[in-house]
Write an enzyme that holds these catalytic residues in place. Structure first.
Site, PDB file in Angstrom:
ATOM      1  N   HIS A 436       0.666  -1.228   0.078  1.00  0.00           N
ATOM      2  CA  HIS A 436       0.101  -0.047  -0.057  1.00  0.00           C
ATOM      3  C   HIS A 436       0.774   1.208  -0.025  1.00  0.00           C
ATOM      4  CE1 HIS A 436      -4.277  -1.166   0.778  1.00  0.00           C
ATOM      5  NE2 HIS A 436      -3.652  -2.474   0.176  1.00  0.00           N
ATOM      6  N   GLU A 455      -1.739  -1.183  -3.661  1.00  0.00           N
ATOM      7  CA  GLU A 455      -2.868  -0.309  -3.611  1.00  0.00           C
ATOM      8  C   GLU A 455      -2.607   0.699  -4.783  1.00  0.00           C
ATOM      9  OE1 GLU A 455      -3.007   2.662  -0.429  1.00  0.00           O
ATOM     10  OE2 GLU A 455      -5.024   2.241  -0.186  1.00  0.00           O
ATOM     11  N   GLU A 461     -11.624   2.399   0.995  1.00  0.00           N
ATOM     12  CA  GLU A 461     -11.346   3.367   2.478  1.00  0.00           C
ATOM     13  C   GLU A 461     -11.721   4.625   2.348  1.00  0.00           C
ATOM     14  OE1 GLU A 461      -7.319   2.264   2.740  1.00  0.00           O
ATOM     15  OE2 GLU A 461      -6.519   4.302   2.063  1.00  0.00           O
TER      16      GLU A 461
END
Ligand code: NOJ
Length: 674
Positions: A436, A455, A461
């Protein structure tokens, strides 16, 4: 008069043509045509060096090599099993006429789906240790195309909504950069094989062209600072331009992978794709905390509860975030806070790892650095060794911060080198990675198959806490054509509670439930997280699709799509004869006709359809869905009715004999009046 040398290269199918040239000052240029249409006008090549004269003029060609390559290679895991690597290559050896006589090599490779070119700096007396102030590669498009872009050098790295505007309006943007031309072509600029160099940012200058800007070592992009530190021999990543007549063909172009080196890890049978759930969404919603306290998510008991759920439903993995010390200090820009080998007192790592193993579930470890990379580098060998000793074979890493160690961009040479070190360290311990806040993907998974996903996208999110309320319905119809061109993305789809209580009242998910299922197919990640909490999945009929959908594919086809509007992807399971379809739309309802001609004509299939209900829409009725079955074959056409912000997910499984009778029986029983 001697014949003019021919520096023209054609793609294997002859549709793309690149011409290399030197101007009157001996400066190198290249231009490109597709089907006799000019795509790139003569565009600059070369370098500005720090402390040395520029390497961009006074050249002559000393040698020209040509070759053709045509092989098919097999991915150990992926969105397609076999990839044909077919290109024509032209390698130009240049030398300066000046007293320095420095040499530079430029290699062009033309595939049927686009161009890759790179620079090589051979070992030579007058270029040993050197520093690049900037690379002068430019892309001088013949017209001002429409670009889908996200800004570079921003607080949230690659986590932005894509915007669409003409190239002439661009300042500094990330790649992949997808372009639409007025005459119906789709282009993407990116790079491949970024290992010891800085990422390329594209800089607009008000016209239809773009220039390469290398991310600098320190955080002021305006300063004339060093961008690359190198010693000969050295080489740059490939600069790439993919060309397609349908936007979906950019997605099934494997040019980026083809420009990476083959697997160097040898036997990678230990690298396995999987679906996972995680102690994760609860933290983003504020139900759990990462740090210690009464709502600590990563407790031994809670981890076991997640593992039990995964074992019950055959979900292969469970991620646990917030198990190690350091979160209480507030992870953004915290210094030396994270301890990657010590758990909070209410989390027994050994016991959780043992329990996961007993239940046949992969425990997915977590290393959040908070951008404090020096602290991580001091501990990471030990941290990976700990996981290895406990049988934790997959680790999600994180670099949540605007700057690394308060000074470096995420995308400069410093962090490219760091990620390279991490991937090698993990590989030595047979550990797979999900990165990420990464450096963008440039296809390194071919060389290091343990580098599975990243990511580098505005993911799920943001719906929980994004100050703007979350991702609009069109977002997931843009990213397959932009972000996903560089590689797998850990977006974390699969939410079932779509009207959760987020950080502020505007936060929610802006899709229907059927679209969440479809995203499990559309958004490719070999480590695919189903984002929601077990309590929202347990007993839910639609969860069957998440249970069934694979993460490793034999073949991928994009059946239709328009950037920012809709897309339908079908993928064939690598380990069965099943096909899976995901179709999604933006905020507009639409009906898409799909021909099933990709199916095996000798086989009948049961289509298990997860559709929006007739009254579903993302805003007022996001949970409206229906599940039904139909018998289909390769001559069938399906009508996909998609609600506003909706989607459809279908599993197509062969109706083999005994099942067939059962299937037909079930279908007859469910037919009206049956
Ligand atoms: C941001 C990551 O994208 C997210 O997945 C993670 O939960 C947090 N950082 C904390 O590590």
């Amino acid at each position: 008069m001697p014949a003019q040398p021919d520096y023209t290269l054609r793609s294997p199918d002859g549709h793309i043509q690149v011409v290399f040239s030197l101007d009157g000052h001996g400066s190198p240029f290249y231009s490109l045509e597709y089907k006799n249409k000019v795509i790139l006008e003569p565009s600059r090549l070369g370098f500005l060096l720090e402390g040395d004269p520029p390497l961009d003029r006074g050249f002559f060609v000393t040698n020209l090599e040509r070759r053709t390559f045509d092989e098919t290679w097999e991915q150990p895991w992926g969105e397609a099993r076999y990839i044909r690597e077919h290109y024509n290559e032209m390698k130009l050896h240049l030398q300066e006429e000046s007293i320095l006589r420095r040499e530079l090599i430029i290699v062009f490779r033309l595939f049927d789906d686009g161009l890759g070119f790179r620079y090589e700096f051979p070992k030579q007396p007058n270029l040993t240790d050197f520093r690049i102030a900037d690379e002068q590669t430019s892309f001088d498009f013949a017209a001002d195309h429409l670009a889908w872009w996200i800004p570079a050098y921003q607080e949230h790295r690659y986590e932005y909504l894509f915007q669409r505007s003409p190239v002439s309006s661009l300042a500094k943007v990330h790649t992949p950069l997808t372009l639409e031309t007025a005459d119906g072509l789709y282009l993407a600029i990116h790079e491949a094989n970024l290992t010891d160099y800085a990422a390329m940012v594209l800089k607009g200058a008000g016209g239809s062209g773009l220039e390469c800007e290398l991310v600098p070592w320190h955080s002021d992009p305006e300063a004339n600072v060093v961008r690359i530190r190198a010693a000969t021999p050295h080489r740059t990543p490939w600069r790439t331009l993919q060309i397609a007549e349908r936007p979906g063909d950019l997605i099934t172009s494997y040019l980026i992978l083809n420009l990476n080196e083959p697997n160097v890890l040898g036997d990678v049978s230990w690298v396995r794709s999987c679906k996972y759930i995680g102690i994760w969404w609860g933290m983003h919603l504020g139900i759990y905390s990462w740090g210690s306290g009464p709502s600590h998510g990563a407790t031994t008991a809670n981890a076991k509860r997640y593992i039990d759920f995964a074992a019950d439903y055959g979900i292969e993995g469970v991620l646990v975030e917030g198990w190690n010390i350091g979160w209480d200090e507030g992870f953004l820009n915290s210094k030396d806070a994270f301890d990657f080998t010590t758990s909070y007192p209410d989390f027994d790592l050994e016991e959780v790892a043992r329990y996961a193993k007993e239940k046949g579930v992969r425990l997915i470890g977590h290393h959040e650095t908070g951008g404090d990379v020096l602290n991580y580098e001091r501990q990471m060998a030990e941290a990976f060794t700990l996981y290895e000793s406990l049988g934790v074979d997959t680790v999600k890493t994180g670099y949540a911060s605007t700057l690394i160690d308060g000074v470096e961009w995420h995308h400069g040479q410093r962090m490219v080198r760091h990620h390279q070190e991490v991937v090698e360290l993990a590989a030595q311990r047979k550990i797979m990675l999900d990165v990420h806040e990464p450096v963008k993907d440039t296809g390194l998974r071919r060389t290091y198959p343990n580098l599975m996903t990243r990511e580098g996208v505005r993911g799920m999110e943001w719906n929980a806490w994004g100050p703007d309320g979350g991702n609009p319905p069109e977002h997931t119809t843009v990213i397959p054509f932009t972000r996903m061109l560089c590689g797998p993305l850990d977006y974390t789809p699969g939410l079932f509670d779509l009207t959760f209580q987020g950080k502020n009242p505007k936060n929610r998910e802006r899709t229907t439930l059927a679209k969440q299922l479809a995203l499990m197919v559309v958004l490719y990640s070999p480590l695919q997280m189903a984002a929601d909490m077990p309590e929202n999945y347990r007993g839910h009929p639609a969860f069957q699709f998440i249970v069934d959908v694979p993460t490793d594919w034999e073949e991928t086809l994009v059946l239709n799509g328009e950037i920012g509007e809709y897309i339908t992807i079908v993928r064939k399971d690598r380990h069965s004869d099943d096909w899976y379809l995901g179709s999604i739309t933006d905020e507009n309802a639409r009906i898409l006709e799909i021909e099933l001609s990709f199916l095996d004509p000798a086989v009948q299939y049961v289509a298990e359809i997860y559709a929006d209900s007739f009254d579903a829409d993302w805003e007022n009725n996001p949970h409206g869905y229906e599940i039904r079955q139909e018998l289909v074959d390769s001559a069938s056409t399906l009508e996909l009715v998609l609600a506003p912000g909706g989607g459809q997910a279908i599993r197509l499984r062969p109706a083999i004999q005994s099942w067939f009778l059962q299937d037909v029986g079930a279908l007859e029983a469910s037919a009206p009046g049956g």
